[in-house]
Each structure stands twice: as structure tokens, then as C-alpha cells.
Design a protein around this motif. Structure first.
Motif, PDB file in Angstrom:
ATOM      1  N   ARG A  90      43.172  48.440  41.707  1.00 18.18           N
ATOM      2  CA  ARG A  90      43.989  47.933  42.809  1.00 18.18           C
ATOM      3  C   ARG A  90      43.134  46.904  43.530  1.00 18.18           C
ATOM      4  N   GLU A  92      42.939  43.884  46.631  1.00 13.21           N
ATOM      5  CA  GLU A  92      43.504  43.327  47.859  1.00 13.21           C
ATOM      6  C   GLU A  92      42.797  42.016  48.146  1.00 13.21           C
ATOM      7  N   ARG A 102      48.424  42.419  47.890  1.00  7.53           N
ATOM      8  CA  ARG A 102      48.000  43.597  47.131  1.00  7.53           C
ATOM      9  C   ARG A 102      48.380  43.366  45.669  1.00  7.53           C
TER      10      ARG A 102
END
Length: 139
Positions: A90, A92, A102
Motif C-alpha cells: 500500500r 501513499e 492512496r
């Protein structure tokens, strides 16, 4: 006692702007105590040979944190990247106090964003229990 009086006078005569207070609070919220810093090891603006006759060339960046490498291409069309070794993550895109995009890296570690970063930016990657934050750069 004098210190408190000076604080009160400063608060009245030269108050901290609300926007600056908010930026400070949000900057602190970006702080990851357990995050590893990924150092910039390659920047095409600094390290690459100029290409003659080409139009807008994407900026190529490589960040390194231990065995983890993050390759990023930044252009007017957006941001493309890959986490090596390949793994889901993940990501950001941090833009200071503004909420960042994101993104999700697939099983091959690839990720993309249609919006190019504006101004200073960094990437925060979460791979399993590991958190890595890149150095801040100006787009």
C-alpha cells in the motif's frame, strides 16, 4: 510568571495563524516512528546524461531501504513505480498537509497514479508489517 505574561502578550500581539497551526499538526501526524527511510540513490535530473532533441523526459527516481528498492517515474501524465523485490504494498503519495493519493502495488510490485505530484512529495509504503518512507523531493 514573566514567561507566562510574555506568552499571553505574544498570543495577542502576534498570534500563530490557524493555517500554520493546522500544517504543524498534520506534519506531526505524518511522522512514523517505526518507518525506515528510503534514501534517494538515483535521480535522472542529477545523475543521467541529457538526451538531445527529446521533449519532456520523465524523471526517474530510485530509492533504497535495505533490500527494498522503489523505482519511480514521474511525468506530466502521472506517477509509475515498482517495488523490488516484487511484492504487494500500500502506497501513499504524501504532499505535506494535504491528503495524498492512496495507491496499491500488485503482486509484481507495480503501482500507478494518474495525477502527477505537485510540489514537495514523498512516498509511504506499507509492505506487510514494514513501513518505509522515501526522502522528500520537489516534483
Amino acid at each position: 510568571m514573566l514567561e507566562e505574561e510574555l506568552r499571553q502578550a505574544a498570543a495577542v500581539l502576534d498570534p500563530v495563524p490557524d493555517e500554520l497551526r493546522q500544517v504543524a499538526l498534520e506534519a506531526y501526524a505524518l511522522h512514523d516512528l517505526d518507518a525506515r527511510i528510503a534514501e534517494l540513490t538515483f535521480d535522472s535530473l542529477l545523475d543521467a546524461l541529457p538526451v538531445r532533441g527529446s521533449g519532456e523526459v520523465p524523471r526517474m527516481l530510485t530509492f533504497q531501504a535495505g533490500d527494498l528498492t522503489v523505482d519511480v517515474e514521474v511525468s506530466g501524465d502521472g506517477l509509475l513505480g515498482q517495488v523490488m523485490p516484487p511484492q504487494p504494498a500500500r502506497i501513499e503519495v504524501l504532499h505535506g498537509p494535504r491528503p495524498g493519493a492512496r495507491l496499491t502495488a500488485d503482486d509484481l510490485g507495480r503501482f500507478a497514479s494518474q495525477a502527477p505530484p505537485a510540489g514537495p512529495f514523498a512516498l509511504r509504503l506499507r509492505t506487510g508489517s514494514d513501513v518505509v518512507v522515501t526522502e522528500w523531493l520537489r516534483a
